[in-house]
Structure formats: structure tokens, C-alpha cells
Design a protein around this motif. Sequence first.
Motif: not given
Length: 500
Positions: A165-173, A247-253, A273-275
Motif C-alpha cells: 500500500p502506498v500510504g495515506p490517500v487524499a480523495g476529492f469527490a 496519493k491523490l485521487t480526484f474526480t472533477g473538471s 485523475m478522472e476528469l
Amino acid sequence: MAMFPQNRLKRRGGMRIWGDTGDYMTDYPDLHLLIDGEQLSGDGRTSEEVINPATEEVIGTLPHATANDLDRALEAAQRGFHEWRKTPADKRAAILTKAAALLRERADDIGEILTREQGKPLADGRGEVAYSAALIEFYAGECKRLYGRTLVRPEGSRVEVQYHPVGPVAGFAPWNFPAINVMRKIGGPLAAGCSVIVKPSEETPASGIALVQAMLDAGVPGGAVQCVFGVPSDVSEHLLGSPIIRKLTFTGSTPVGKHLAKLAAEDLKIATMELGGHGPVMVFSDSDIDKVLDVMCDGAYRNAGQVCVSPTRFLIEENVFERFRDGFVSRAEKITVGNGMDKGIKMGPMANSRGLDNIQRLIAEAQERGGKLLSGGERIGNQGFFHQPSVLSEVPIDAEIMNEEPFGPVAILNPMAGEDAMIEEANRLPYGLAAYAWTQDAARRRRLAAEVEAGMLAINISSVSTVDAPFGGVKWSGYGSEDGLEGVKACMVIKAVHEG
């Protein structure tokens, strides 16, 4: 204290939450942060109002995390990571399986919350919760299938390829799918053995809180899954500025995604990045036109068009264009629009006034450029963010709506000369999330699969999302995948161990 207790009815703040009675909520729940397993609200924190898009009424007040709150969440995520990653895989799997069961038990009530804050029809809200349960259940199974491989070398030496596992993740939904998007942010990291801090949209907070609470109620440690809110730029800069987040995981513009990717790059954090997208739909004359119309018209107006994979640019072979155009308009005009809580509603309001204003601007600009408005084009009423299902045709490619994702209830129908022209137009934009094609020609299907530039291609179907298949785009639509095995591996790093 669990917000959503099992097997009993609970009242909190004068509002009925839920238990096993089968009754639905009468009110929107109290809102709070979830940090290190604790519910935090009030106490001098700034806040913002949550609006019901169908009525424009204030339904809740959401507290914002302070800088100290975010620091506490980061410290808890570090501790939670070390605890969760050491939890045996079969135990992690059992906990996530229990979380899926809790979500199914609570699906009716969470679905009602979701509809109140986002606007989509109630059946769609409940279906979204069901998909979220299926996704975390799939991820539970993947906990026990995170295999490496061994490379045999001469004289007894070997190389072992391991995944960690990479470590703590920040996710923005974002707000358009308040349950699925949050589950995509927390499910993959938890299955991989990571901790995660998720920031759901401030416009649709209660759905995300409910999903995180289900994880906690199932047994995920409080530091391993947390939920925060605030001014998006402040929260993202604070979390991504910390070396704890890996790690960053993001869905948005796409513009916001590019900004966050730059922040992540400062510390070489990995990112998913899911854009944005602008889904082309290639309709060939050998397809079953009535079936295409029935399926894709519904798809175009699902969630009032506020879907990153929404079919938006219909590229129709010339010799069937008029038939397709007339059939599409006829179906669009029969779509029932109204409050998602009411029976028989096919399309709810747009989620906010920004989208409503933008879709009207784009339609007007397309007409100024010579596009034809065949149906819709107007706001409905003066209360709630309702807009007519709209159809444009023969829109020139220099119109803004042909180049920027409309993210609203509008479909663009343009005649095309043939396969080469359709592929060229499908690939013209810098976006490449989802694409659709309808044809009975097997050789053409293979050509499309090879040549269309998209992370997901649906041929003779309308769905590009299943829990066991990767979900993601190419070009300006982002990189990396969620869902499927790929959604777990995206939260892991590779280590090669050489032994002599």
C-alpha cells in the motif's frame, strides 16, 4: 457514536435517522466531520448551507474543518495506515463485506438523503447506493488477491515482485454522484491497505458521511477512513502540502484536476485523475435505430446530463440522420421532469444554479453559431433548478458546446458522412473519457476499438461502468483507473526483492 445504528430506530437532534423499521427519513440529518472516528460539528467552526436543488430550500448546515482539524486528520491517517495495513487480508475483507451489507440495509434511507441534496430521481439515488455496496464488496474480495510474482534465477537465486500500500490517500469527490464517487475514493485505498481522508462535495455532504460511517460501523479504524469538508482550495492545499499524504485521487473538471496534479507533483505524490469528457456517440446505418434511440436518449438525460460519461455528441450516419433526429426529439419531449422524490419522475433538477445558467448560455451560443434548437432550451418554472431536456442539431464545430463539456440536459445531433469522418470527430477534442458506437459490422467494431481515443468504449450498449472493470480516461480526461483490480493496484507501489 455511530450515526446509523443497526437494528434500532434512533433520534438525534429531533430528527429520525434510521434503523430496521423500513420507514424513511422525515428530515435531512445533522451534518458533521468524521475525524479519527469522532463526529465534529459547531464549536465555532465556519459553516455553509446545503440547498435542496428541487426547492431551493436550505436543508442543512455543514461545518468546515479548521486547520487544526486537518492536522488532526493527517496525524490520525498516519496512525490509521500503520494499523490498517497490518490487519490481515481476510479480516480486512470481512470488514469491507460487512460494510457492503450495512449499505444495502441503509440503501433506502441513504438514497432519500442523496435525492434531497442532489436532485436525481429517488430510484436512481437508491441505485447509486446499491452500486456503491457492490463496489466495496468487490474490493473486499480483492483484498485477498493482491498477488505478486516470483522470478526464478539460476543457482537458487530469485526475484520476488511485491505490491505494498502506498500510504495515506487524499480523495476529492464531486456532487454529481455523491455515493459512487465517494466510494471510488475510499474503496480502492481501503482494499489496498491504505488509510484515506475523503472530501465529498460540500453541496452533497450527507451521502458521503453515510458511506464513511458505514465503514466505521463495520470495523474500519477511525484513523483509516475520515471525512472532512471546507473551502475546496484550502482543504486540498493543506492535505496535499503534507508529506503524510502519498496519493491523490480526484474526480472533477479538467482545470481543477490540472491544478491538483501540480500540487501533488511538488511532493511527487502519485495520482488518479478522472476528469471531464464530451462523449461521442457514433450511430451507423446498420444499427437498430429504434433500440439506439430508446437506450441512448435515456442515457443523454440521466442525472439531468450531469454525468462525466454522458453521451453528448451524437454523430449519425447521413442516410439515417432524419429518422434518428425525429425519433430522438419525440422521446426527449416525453421525459417527465420534476422533484426526484415524486413518483414517475424521469429527470430531476440540475444540482445548482451554476449549471442551469451555463447550459442556457451554451444553448444560446450554439444557436448564434447556426445550430438548430429542436426541443427544449428553457428553464422550467421559477423554483428549483429545473431545465427542459434539450436537443440541438447541425451545430458547427466552432460552437462552444461542441468543444466544452455541457454537463447538462442537452444532446447534440449532427449528420456525418461515414466511418472515417465519425472517428475523426470523435477524436478531435483533447478529452477521451467515454465513447459509444452502434453498429452490427464486426470488422468495424474491431476498428473502432483500435482507433477511438477513449478510456472506455461501449459498443451496442450504454454502460461503461461495472465494479470489476477499470473506469478512467485518457488525454485531458485524466489518467489512472478506479474500479476493478486496477482501482486497488492504483493505491499500491511495487517493490522488487532480489535474493541470492
